[in-house]
Motif scaffolding. Sequence first.
Motif, mmCIF file in Angstrom:
data_model
loop_
_atom_site.group_PDB
_atom_site.id
_atom_site.type_symbol
_atom_site.label_atom_id
_atom_site.label_comp_id
_atom_site.label_asym_id
_atom_site.label_seq_id
_atom_site.Cartn_x
_atom_site.Cartn_y
_atom_site.Cartn_z
ATOM 1 N N LYS A 1 -37.954 3.498 29.982
ATOM 2 C CA LYS A 1 -37.517 3.341 31.374
ATOM 3 C C LYS A 1 -36.406 2.310 31.470
ATOM 4 N N ASN A 2 -36.681 1.181 30.809
ATOM 5 C CA ASN A 2 -35.645 0.134 30.768
ATOM 6 C C ASN A 2 -34.359 0.649 30.157
ATOM 7 N N LEU A 3 -34.548 1.289 29.001
ATOM 8 C CA LEU A 3 -33.391 1.765 28.243
ATOM 9 C C LEU A 3 -32.582 2.740 29.070
ATOM 10 N N ASN A 4 -33.279 3.612 29.759
ATOM 11 C CA ASN A 4 -32.614 4.609 30.600
ATOM 12 C C ASN A 4 -31.797 3.950 31.692
ATOM 13 N N ARG A 5 -32.405 2.934 32.336
ATOM 14 C CA ARG A 5 -31.711 2.220 33.412
ATOM 15 C C ARG A 5 -30.447 1.544 32.884
ATOM 16 N N ILE A 6 -30.646 0.881 31.739
ATOM 17 C CA ILE A 6 -29.485 0.188 31.152
ATOM 18 C C ILE A 6 -28.397 1.183 30.759
ATOM 19 N N PHE A 7 -28.826 2.281 30.177
ATOM 20 C CA PHE A 7 -27.877 3.296 29.723
ATOM 21 C C PHE A 7 -27.053 3.845 30.889
ATOM 22 N N LEU A 8 -27.757 4.090 32.041
ATOM 23 C CA LEU A 8 -27.041 4.617 33.210
ATOM 24 C C LEU A 8 -26.005 3.614 33.710
ATOM 25 N N ALA A 9 -26.441 2.335 33.738
ATOM 26 C CA ALA A 9 -25.503 1.281 34.162
ATOM 27 C C ALA A 9 -24.284 1.234 33.235
ATOM 28 N N LEU A 10 -24.566 1.359 31.934
ATOM 29 C CA LEU A 10 -23.495 1.320 30.925
ATOM 30 C C LEU A 10 -22.520 2.474 31.137
ATOM 31 N N LYS A 11 -23.098 3.665 31.331
ATOM 32 C CA LYS A 11 -22.254 4.845 31.532
ATOM 33 C C LYS A 11 -21.375 4.702 32.773
ATOM 34 N N GLY A 12 -21.967 4.039 33.800
ATOM 35 C CA GLY A 12 -21.186 3.797 35.014
ATOM 36 C C GLY A 12 -19.942 2.957 34.723
ATOM 37 N N GLU A 13 -20.088 1.971 33.851
ATOM 38 C CA GLU A 13 -18.947 1.100 33.524
ATOM 39 C C GLU A 13 -17.971 1.764 32.571
ATOM 40 N N PHE A 14 -18.547 2.348 31.495
ATOM 41 C CA PHE A 14 -17.706 2.951 30.449
ATOM 42 C C PHE A 14 -18.062 4.415 30.297
ATOM 43 N N PRO A 15 -17.250 5.321 30.798
ATOM 44 C CA PRO A 15 -17.589 6.748 30.842
ATOM 45 C C PRO A 15 -17.872 7.373 29.480
ATOM 46 N N GLY A 16 -17.351 6.886 28.393
ATOM 47 C CA GLY A 16 -17.450 7.582 27.111
ATOM 48 C C GLY A 16 -18.838 7.555 26.447
ATOM 49 N N PHE A 17 -19.773 6.705 26.914
ATOM 50 C CA PHE A 17 -21.063 6.571 26.197
ATOM 51 C C PHE A 17 -21.897 7.831 26.294
ATOM 52 N N VAL A 18 -22.435 8.265 25.138
ATOM 53 C CA VAL A 18 -23.188 9.516 25.082
ATOM 54 C C VAL A 18 -24.682 9.250 24.921
ATOM 55 N N ASP A 19 -25.047 8.313 24.069
ATOM 56 C CA ASP A 19 -26.472 7.973 23.928
ATOM 57 C C ASP A 19 -26.629 6.524 23.514
ATOM 58 N N LEU A 20 -27.874 6.070 23.532
ATOM 59 C CA LEU A 20 -28.168 4.684 23.175
ATOM 60 C C LEU A 20 -29.535 4.705 22.479
ATOM 61 N N GLY A 21 -29.600 4.063 21.316
ATOM 62 C CA GLY A 21 -30.875 4.117 20.595
ATOM 63 C C GLY A 21 -31.260 2.768 20.013
ATOM 64 N N VAL A 22 -32.574 2.541 19.859
ATOM 65 C CA VAL A 22 -33.072 1.301 19.260
ATOM 66 C C VAL A 22 -33.758 1.658 17.944
ATOM 67 N N ILE A 23 -33.387 0.968 16.870
ATOM 68 C CA ILE A 23 -33.957 1.253 15.554
ATOM 69 C C ILE A 23 -34.631 -0.027 15.066
ATOM 70 N N ASP A 24 -35.863 0.097 14.626
ATOM 71 C CA ASP A 24 -36.586 -1.116 14.208
ATOM 72 C C ASP A 24 -36.253 -1.493 12.772
ATOM 73 N N GLY A 25 -36.899 -2.526 12.298
ATOM 74 C CA GLY A 25 -36.563 -3.100 10.986
ATOM 75 C C GLY A 25 -36.775 -2.148 9.836
ATOM 76 N N ARG A 26 -37.560 -1.100 10.017
ATOM 77 C CA ARG A 26 -37.785 -0.166 8.907
ATOM 78 C C ARG A 26 -36.844 1.016 8.972
ATOM 79 N N GLY A 27 -36.034 1.026 10.004
ATOM 80 C CA GLY A 27 -35.052 2.109 10.125
ATOM 81 C C GLY A 27 -35.546 3.245 10.976
ATOM 82 N N VAL A 28 -36.617 3.008 11.751
ATOM 83 C CA VAL A 28 -37.178 4.097 12.552
ATOM 84 C C VAL A 28 -36.672 3.969 13.986
ATOM 85 N N GLN A 29 -36.245 5.098 14.525
ATOM 86 C CA GLN A 29 -35.763 5.133 15.917
ATOM 87 C C GLN A 29 -36.956 4.938 16.826
#
Length: 577
Positions: A107-135
């Motif tokens: 939910k947080n990520l989605n909100r942030i992503f929408l805000a980001l897209k509003g500022e910079f139109p080119g963003f397509v996705d946003l992902g968080v990867i943990d220390g083991r390399g897992v999304q």
Amino acid sequence: MKNPLGTMLSRLRSVFDVPDEIAPERYRMLRRKITLLMTAVSVLPLLILTAVSYHQYQSTLTREIVTPVRALVNKTRHSFELFLAERSSTVSLLAKTYSMAELSDEKNLNRIFLALKGEFPGFVDLGVIDGRGVQVGYVGPYDVRGKNYSEADWYNRTRVKGVYISDVFMGFRRFPHIAIAVQRMNPDGSSWMLRATIETTQFDRLIASMGLDPESDAFLINTAGVLQTNSRFYGNVLDVMPMPVPHLSYEPSIIDTEDPEGRQIFLSSAFLQNADFAIVAVKPKTEILRPWTSLRSDLLIFVAFSVALIISAAFGFTDMLVRRMRDSDERRIAAFVQIEHTQKLSSIGRLAAGVAHEINNPLAIINEKAGLAADLIALSQDFPQKERFSAIVEAISRSVDRCRSITHRLLGFSRRMDATYEQLDVNGILKETMSFLEQEAVHRSITIGTSLDAGLPRITSDRGQLQQVFLNIINNAFAAVQDGGSVTLTTFAADGGMVGVSIQDNGKGMSEEVQRHIFEPFFTTKKTAGTGLGMFITYGIIKRLGGEIGINSREGVGTTVTVYLPQDAPAPQSLEN
Ligand code: ADP
Ligand code: MG
């Protein structure tokens, strides 16, 4: 030690070594050499100057063209750097602002992503990867939750570098993208990453903003030479650029090269400082150097025209010069011959006069003694052979008379005469002289033609001497023609206020040899009939009266003797002094 300038000058002079005699070869050689030298001296500097300005202009032009290309590449590179820096610092800022836990919440990520897209139109996705390399968190069009990236190249690079900008790749809906990944530390020491994918349509806009002409091209490449944007001439995105990759330099460099289609191009490139990309701009040389090419053809025409002008001027000038030279040489030599002839005649005249003078005295004595002897014979009584003696003495007197007449005539040539100058009508004198010869003309049926200029100016001269001159010449003409021949008398106004008289006959003419000696005393071809004094005396008189005499004769055709008389005869003087 030899003076180098001196040797050079003497060498130059030796170029002008041409034979001295008046042969056509001499003037041909002179003409050739002068023309060559003149042409060389004027064409050479022109050519050198042209070559120098050609090169100077070309290098100036190249510099002037290359500088803006370089500036453009530099500006565009900055735009790209700015674009990438903005995106990567935004991703970095998000990763610093939020913890991994906060961002893993969709939910947080989605909100942030929408805000980001509003500022910079080119963003397509946003992902968080943990220390083991897992999304562990993702918003975007793919279903990649739980995917393990620990083996992925970008994952490992990000771990090393902290921030990573990927090469362009074909992503969602076959659009080119780049990925930006940032690594952060959790409070517990484990690491995590925030990764964003961005469409690169913005790249095309940056390239378009360069405002290139249709002949030129610009594109982005990675270090392997793979195109990161579409190129106008060298392939589409992800194709390999068909030219060697420019060497790594952050300052815009420019090289002069050839593209695979054989076009001559200027290739300018500069690497981006914050990504492994280089911006490349290509300008075809033909386009750039078009003003130069047109100037070059103008220059060529100008040079060709100038050279042609110089050569023709050199030719014309030399021709004129050499012709004048030849004319003056010929005139000089003719004058020389004339002087020689005159001098010869005057010395012969002096000799003859001297001889005549020396002989005169003994002749007078012989004459006196012969007279005395005649008187003695007459007074004495008859003695044997008295008749014969008086006949001998008479013969002596006759011979002495004959000698005297010759010496008198000879002396007449050079002696200072009591000239009696008066205003004379030359036509009248000619007619008068002709009257002496009318009898003979009728007798031998010689036709006398006259063409007398009625407007002839009167001249001041000596009547008796002129009569003698005309008589001598006409006598010769009569002697030259056969019975029934013709003699023509012409008078005319000649150059320089002179009066011309020509006596033309159609007689036997003269050989060159005879013409050469005609004025010499005792020169005759008439054996016993002639004395050879006629033309000698004529020449003397004419010279004394300030005139000229010319002979024009051809053997078997006839002779024209022309006499020129001045308006005023000079004060009397003999040739002796
Ligand atoms: P002369 O008449 O006594 O021979 P001149 O001095 O008058 O001597 O002439 C010299 C020579 O020049 C002549 O013997 C003759 O050969 C030549 N000559 C002169 N006038 C003519 C003429 N009109 N035509 C041909 N020959 C001429
Ligand atoms: Mg004669």
